[in-house]
Design a protein around this motif. Sequence first.
Motif, PDB file in Angstrom:
ATOM      1  N   ALA A   1       0.833  -1.206   0.000  1.00  0.00           N
ATOM      2  CA  ALA A   1       0.000   0.000   0.000  1.00  0.00           C
ATOM      3  C   ALA A   1       0.870   1.259   0.000  1.00  0.00           C
TER       4      ALA A   1
ATOM      5  N   ARG B   1       0.853   4.329  -2.780  1.00  0.00           N
ATOM      6  CA  ARG B   1       0.754   5.767  -2.463  1.00  0.00           C
ATOM      7  C   ARG B   1       1.919   6.544  -3.051  1.00  0.00           C
TER       8      ARG B   1
ATOM      9  N   SER C   1      -5.567   2.884  -0.104  1.00  0.00           N
ATOM     10  CA  SER C   1      -4.494   3.068  -1.092  1.00  0.00           C
ATOM     11  C   SER C   1      -4.858   2.415  -2.420  1.00  0.00           C
TER      12      SER C   1
END
Length: 193
Positions: free
Chosen positions: A84, A88, A133
Amino acid sequence: LLARRSALALLDGQPDAALDLATEAVDLARAVDDRIDLLFAVLHRSLAAEALGHTAAAEAGFREVIEIEEAMEAVPGRAWDARAGLVRLVYRQGRLDDALAAAQPIITHLEQHEGGRDHGLGLCEQPLRVHLSAARALMAAGDDRAEVIVQRASTLLARWADDFEEPIRRQHLLEIPYHAEIVQISGRSSIDR
């Protein structure tokens, strides 16, 4: 203990202190050759680096967490947080195709674990942030699966809130920025079911 203190420092809005504590935890884990502590420490060092805008260090750390966990042949846990984090980071750099590629293992996992208490992310540090995310990358691509993931995250957050009888503890869940964002983009007015 140092990595846990790093996590708390980051939640308290002290990313510099979090980075220092996690770096110390990484050094200690390497010195005693403890791969489980190393996994946790590298993850928290990476999260602190991300918070400070140290993109290259955060990306390298997230990749290291995934490599360590894969080498251990462990049940995925911290690697979901790291994946995740990669989503991002590359998304913020405008690399949507890379963000979608990084999100795909998360999306597949969430689809395979639909309906479970924790959506198969029980060993993960920040399961709702993992959901968010992946959903952000899908939203940017105009993929309808984003809505499903956000709704699942919202339902999971509401389920967690139900575990707290005290209104103050329930409200604390919304003080975590990515929890509040899930409520906001899900269209819910609160975390009540």
